[in-house]
Design an enzyme around this catalytic site. Structure first.
Site, PDB file in Angstrom:
ATOM      1  N   ASP A   1       2.463  -3.814  -6.869  1.00 46.19           N
ATOM      2  CA  ASP A   1       1.945  -5.158  -7.127  1.00 46.19           C
ATOM      3  C   ASP A   1       2.431  -5.793  -8.430  1.00 46.19           C
ATOM      4  O   ASP A   1       1.679  -6.528  -9.089  1.00 46.19           O
ATOM      5  CB  ASP A   1       0.411  -5.136  -7.078  1.00 46.19           C
ATOM      6  CG  ASP A   1      -0.087  -5.101  -5.642  1.00 46.19           C
ATOM      7  OD1 ASP A   1       0.508  -5.794  -4.797  1.00 46.19           O
ATOM      8  OD2 ASP A   1      -1.051  -4.374  -5.366  1.00 46.19           O
TER       9      ASP A   1
ATOM     10  N   ASP B   1       1.839  -7.360   2.246  1.00 46.77           N
ATOM     11  CA  ASP B   1       1.439  -8.030   1.003  1.00 46.77           C
ATOM     12  C   ASP B   1       2.601  -8.129   0.017  1.00 46.77           C
ATOM     13  O   ASP B   1       2.683  -9.057  -0.785  1.00 46.77           O
ATOM     14  CB  ASP B   1       0.305  -7.263   0.302  1.00 46.77           C
ATOM     15  CG  ASP B   1      -0.771  -6.739   1.223  1.00 46.77           C
ATOM     16  OD1 ASP B   1      -0.455  -6.420   2.386  1.00 46.77           O
ATOM     17  OD2 ASP B   1      -1.914  -6.623   0.786  1.00 46.77           O
TER      18      ASP B   1
ATOM     19  N   GLY C   1       2.957   1.000  13.002  1.00 49.16           N
ATOM     20  CA  GLY C   1       2.154   0.070  12.215  1.00 49.16           C
ATOM     21  C   GLY C   1       0.725   0.557  12.143  1.00 49.16           C
ATOM     22  O   GLY C   1       0.159   0.991  13.143  1.00 49.16           O
TER      23      GLY C   1
END
Ligand code: GLY
Length: 395
Positions: free
Chosen positions: A111, A171, A229
């Site tokens: 992140d 993300d 997934g």
């Protein structure tokens, strides 16, 4: 894969709707009061990523992925009001970002973009602050250490090269703009090349044929072949977690700002259309798009704000004759109108956030029907974009 663009099922739901400038300005006035209250509380520190009973606690810049959003909110407040107190507060936070990346505190994850784009890249773009630029380049360099050549993706979590953590998450599409920017800032193409490869791998595996998305995707550590997934924060592996879908809307548009890619635009159109087709009639998404009208599940307003930012960016690049142009424009106005009303309905005097009714991670039991700092950020970014469509991105 590049999914087909699903037809808009219910076009009258996205018929013309005017969101007045007065209403947007009024919403920002409400937000500034909350920002000032929170700024008085946290000083040069930060609100926690999520509130408890609608109250954010104060935290240091030592963990998680949320602090950049608070810095980003302050940059928007500075640009919108011209009040130097917001700028000075972020500049007072920059040494904590430098320390965090220099000493590698709480950065063993992907992140880096969420943390450093909205704080340090923005600080450099807006004020020329060299310390912020250096911290952001260090963060980009750190992100490159998570790149897995075998599979061509950035590893989301865990220790690099741990075979059990050999996966990407959707993300991260919002973290790769830091890499594109770092190539521009340094002239070193390696950041851009990794970002572009990660983008293509991600959309290749996460987009399903119906334009819904997987949250995370595992790869074989020996061969790099895609395996399966799996959701982390959604309801089911095969459902569309609302915020994951929103990352799959805004992420491609952010890549589009650096790469001028038709594929990125077409993926955006597909994932955004899926999102709109699965919104309840009041335009406020549930935390997973498998829930709809009549459900008692919590909402995730943050996913709506993120999707609106993606649509507002797309409107800058789309042909007005494209039938989806009006759909997305009307959708933004209707969704943002609903979010403004949600904010106005918050009546707890002790509340210190901006956008209520967000959900961080329901399966993990955190930040449910609370403020989450990223949703507060994207709501402000979307309001800013509505007022100034040519706003220059921090990303
Ligand atoms: N990037 C983590 C989340 O959206 O919750």
């Amino acid at each position: 894969m590049i999914p087909n663009i699903p037809a808009i099922k219910n076009p009258e739901k996205y018929s013309a709707f005017e969101l007045s400038r007065e209403k947007i300005l009024g919403a920002l006035d409400v937000a500034y009061k909350q920002i000032d209250k929170l700024m008085a509380q946290v000083g040069y520190k930060f609100p926690n990523e999520y509130s408890k009973d609608d109250v954010y606690a104060t935290v240091e810049n030592t963990f998680g992925w949320g602090n950049g959003f608070w810095s980003g909110i302050l940059w928007h407040a500075f640009q919108l009001t011209g009040d130097e107190k917001y700028k000075n507060t972020v500049l007072g936070q920059i040494p904590s970002y430098t320390k965090r990346i220099t000493e590698k505190i709480g950065v063993n994850h992907h992140d880096m973009g969420f943390l450093f784009s909205l704080s340090c890249v923005a600080a450099y773009k807006l004020t020329g602050n060299e310390e912020a630029k250096a911290a952001a380049i260090m963060a980009a360099e750190h992100l490159t250490t998570r790149y897995r050549k075998c599979g061509d993706f950035i590893q989301a979590w865990g220790n690099v090269n741990d075979p059990k953590d050999n996966r990407l998450i959707i993300d991260c599409l919002l973290n790769i703009p830091l890499l594109y920017w770092a190539s521009e800032a340094t002239g070193d193409k390696k950041y851009d090349e990794m970002a572009w490869k990660h983008f293509n791998t991600t959309v290749g595996v996460c987009c399903r044929p119906d334009a819904s998305t997987y949250h995370t995707f595992y790869f074989d550590p020996e061969t790099g072949a895609p395996v399966k997934g799996v959701t982390h924060q959604g309801a089911f592996d095969e459902s569309a977690w609302a915020r994951g879908q929103a990352w799959g809307i805004y992420g491609p548009m952010l890549t589009r700002t650096y790469k001028d890619s038709d594929d990125a635009m077409n993926i955006f159109k597909a994932t955004a259309s899926y999102f709109l087709n699965n919104l309840p009639s009041d335009y406020v998404p549930y935390w997973d798009l498998c829930f709809n009208d009549g459900s008692t599940e919590p909402r995730d307003t943050s996913s709506a704000a993120i999707a609106c930012c993606g649509m507002l960016e797309a409107l800058k690049h789309m042909d007005k004759a494209d039938p989806l142009y009006d759909v997305f424009k009307n959708a933004v106005n209707r969704i943002m109108n609903a979010l403004i009303d949600v904010c106005a309905a918050q009546d707890k005097p002790e509340a210190n956030g901006i956008l209520p009714h967000q959900t961080y991670a329901l399966p993990q039991g955190i930040g449910i029907d609370e403020y989450n700092i990223w949703g507060d950020y994207f709501y402000i970014e979307a309001l800013h974009r509505l007022l100034e469509p040519d706003w220059q991105l921090f990303w």
